[in-house]
Design a protein around this motif. Sequence first.
Motif, PDB file in Angstrom:
ATOM      1  N   SER A  12       0.829  -1.200   0.000  1.00  0.00           N
ATOM      2  CA  SER A  12       0.000   0.000   0.000  1.00  0.00           C
ATOM      3  C   SER A  12       0.865   1.251   0.000  1.00  0.00           C
ATOM      4  O   SER A  12       1.848   1.343   0.736  1.00  0.00           O
ATOM      5  CB  SER A  12      -0.920   0.011   1.228  1.00  0.00           C
ATOM      6  N   ILE A  13       0.486   2.228  -0.833  1.00  0.00           N
ATOM      7  CA  ILE A  13       1.216   3.497  -0.851  1.00  0.00           C
ATOM      8  C   ILE A  13       0.348   4.661  -0.377  1.00  0.00           C
ATOM      9  O   ILE A  13       0.841   5.772  -0.191  1.00  0.00           O
ATOM     10  CB  ILE A  13       1.793   3.822  -2.247  1.00  0.00           C
ATOM     11  N   LEU A  14      -0.953   4.411  -0.176  1.00  0.00           N
ATOM     12  CA  LEU A  14      -1.829   5.436   0.391  1.00  0.00           C
ATOM     13  C   LEU A  14      -2.971   4.761   1.128  1.00  0.00           C
ATOM     14  O   LEU A  14      -3.610   3.838   0.597  1.00  0.00           O
ATOM     15  CB  LEU A  14      -2.392   6.358  -0.700  1.00  0.00           C
ATOM     16  N   THR A  19      -2.418   9.125  10.886  1.00  0.00           N
ATOM     17  CA  THR A  19      -1.996  10.475  11.259  1.00  0.00           C
ATOM     18  C   THR A  19      -1.481  11.274  10.072  1.00  0.00           C
ATOM     19  O   THR A  19      -1.623  12.484  10.027  1.00  0.00           O
ATOM     20  CB  THR A  19      -0.898  10.400  12.333  1.00  0.00           C
ATOM     21  N   ASP A  20      -0.878  10.605   9.090  1.00  0.00           N
ATOM     22  CA  ASP A  20      -0.358  11.311   7.915  1.00  0.00           C
ATOM     23  C   ASP A  20      -0.521  10.423   6.684  1.00  0.00           C
ATOM     24  O   ASP A  20       0.427   9.770   6.248  1.00  0.00           O
ATOM     25  CB  ASP A  20       1.114  11.683   8.120  1.00  0.00           C
ATOM     26  N   GLY A  36       1.023  22.231   2.239  1.00  0.00           N
ATOM     27  CA  GLY A  36       1.676  21.917   3.506  1.00  0.00           C
ATOM     28  C   GLY A  36       1.028  20.709   4.141  1.00  0.00           C
ATOM     29  O   GLY A  36       0.626  19.768   3.469  1.00  0.00           O
ATOM     30  N   ALA A  37       0.892  20.752   5.465  1.00  0.00           N
ATOM     31  CA  ALA A  37       0.298  19.632   6.180  1.00  0.00           C
ATOM     32  C   ALA A  37      -1.127  19.414   5.690  1.00  0.00           C
ATOM     33  O   ALA A  37      -1.865  20.362   5.420  1.00  0.00           O
ATOM     34  CB  ALA A  37       0.303  19.906   7.682  1.00  0.00           C
ATOM     35  N   ILE A  38      -1.499  18.165   5.579  1.00  0.00           N
ATOM     36  CA  ILE A  38      -2.827  17.843   5.075  1.00  0.00           C
ATOM     37  C   ILE A  38      -3.878  18.360   6.039  1.00  0.00           C
ATOM     38  O   ILE A  38      -3.719  18.306   7.261  1.00  0.00           O
ATOM     39  CB  ILE A  38      -2.966  16.328   4.857  1.00  0.00           C
ATOM     40  N   ARG A  39      -4.951  18.907   5.487  1.00  0.00           N
ATOM     41  CA  ARG A  39      -5.984  19.512   6.297  1.00  0.00           C
ATOM     42  C   ARG A  39      -7.065  18.504   6.609  1.00  0.00           C
ATOM     43  O   ARG A  39      -7.523  17.779   5.736  1.00  0.00           O
ATOM     44  CB  ARG A  39      -6.607  20.703   5.558  1.00  0.00           C
ATOM     45  N   ASN A  40      -7.459  18.472   7.856  1.00  0.00           N
ATOM     46  CA  ASN A  40      -8.584  17.647   8.280  1.00  0.00           C
ATOM     47  C   ASN A  40      -9.745  18.578   8.571  1.00  0.00           C
ATOM     48  O   ASN A  40      -9.632  19.489   9.392  1.00  0.00           O
ATOM     49  CB  ASN A  40      -8.204  16.843   9.539  1.00  0.00           C
ATOM     50  N   HIS A  66      -7.689  17.584   1.240  1.00  0.00           N
ATOM     51  CA  HIS A  66      -7.998  17.495   2.667  1.00  0.00           C
ATOM     52  C   HIS A  66      -8.687  16.169   2.992  1.00  0.00           C
ATOM     53  O   HIS A  66      -9.090  15.417   2.104  1.00  0.00           O
ATOM     54  CB  HIS A  66      -8.865  18.684   3.106  1.00  0.00           C
ATOM     55  N   ILE A  67      -8.797  15.906   4.298  1.00  0.00           N
ATOM     56  CA  ILE A  67      -9.473  14.717   4.793  1.00  0.00           C
ATOM     57  C   ILE A  67     -10.916  15.079   5.124  1.00  0.00           C
ATOM     58  O   ILE A  67     -11.173  16.089   5.786  1.00  0.00           O
ATOM     59  CB  ILE A  67      -8.766  14.159   6.044  1.00  0.00           C
TER      60      ILE A  67
END
Length: 222
Positions: A12-14, A19-20, A36-40, A66-67
């Motif tokens: 699996s690659i995604l 958490t990330d 930048g950091a993924i948005r939740n 985003h999540i």
Amino acid sequence: MFKNTFQSGFLSILYSIGTDPLQLWHRQLPNGTAAGAIRNDEDNDENNQSVGNNDHDDRSTASVIHIVDDDLIHSKVLELLSPNLSETYISCPSLSDRTLGIKLPFIVLLVKNLSKYFSFEVQVLDDKGITRRFRASNYQMVTRVKPYITTMPMRLDPGWNQIVFDLADYVKRAYGTNYSETLRVTVHANCRLRRIYFTDRLYAEEELPAEFKLFLPVQRNN
């Protein structure tokens, strides 16, 4: 990344839960901005085209990666949205000078159809040492084979889909050579993603580990 890793079964690659989820991925937003950091949300070629002629296009829609919570599968998923799919994408590996080195010949994407333009691309190496690209999109009507890239139409059902690519078969049919390894995977807006993984063969639904299944709700007839 995985060239010196023993590869069999599932790789699996995604995975959208964690958490990330995009730890291995580069995230790109419009105007050359790396996300930048993924948005939740709870925390608050053919690709080089504008989707202005998309019947479902909304020019006011912001470009986001985003999540979100998907109400159909009741799970957190990764969502990519943009008025222009060429400008919003994720790509693995995250560094442009790295390659995946995955030799497993099947790639599987668990993706939700958002009734918008969507494409993804897999870059592979064949046994002649030539890099080939395979791009699938839901807006192209015919398959076109060129020396270094093959573009093909992709039909998506409403809701969630399991897309399976037999990379060895595509390389053989398009170029008459043999699949060696996958170098890079790029996914463009617009879609929702649950998981992207590679396998050594096709697996029946009952053979899949639980975490690789979608668990779509059962439709009951009254």
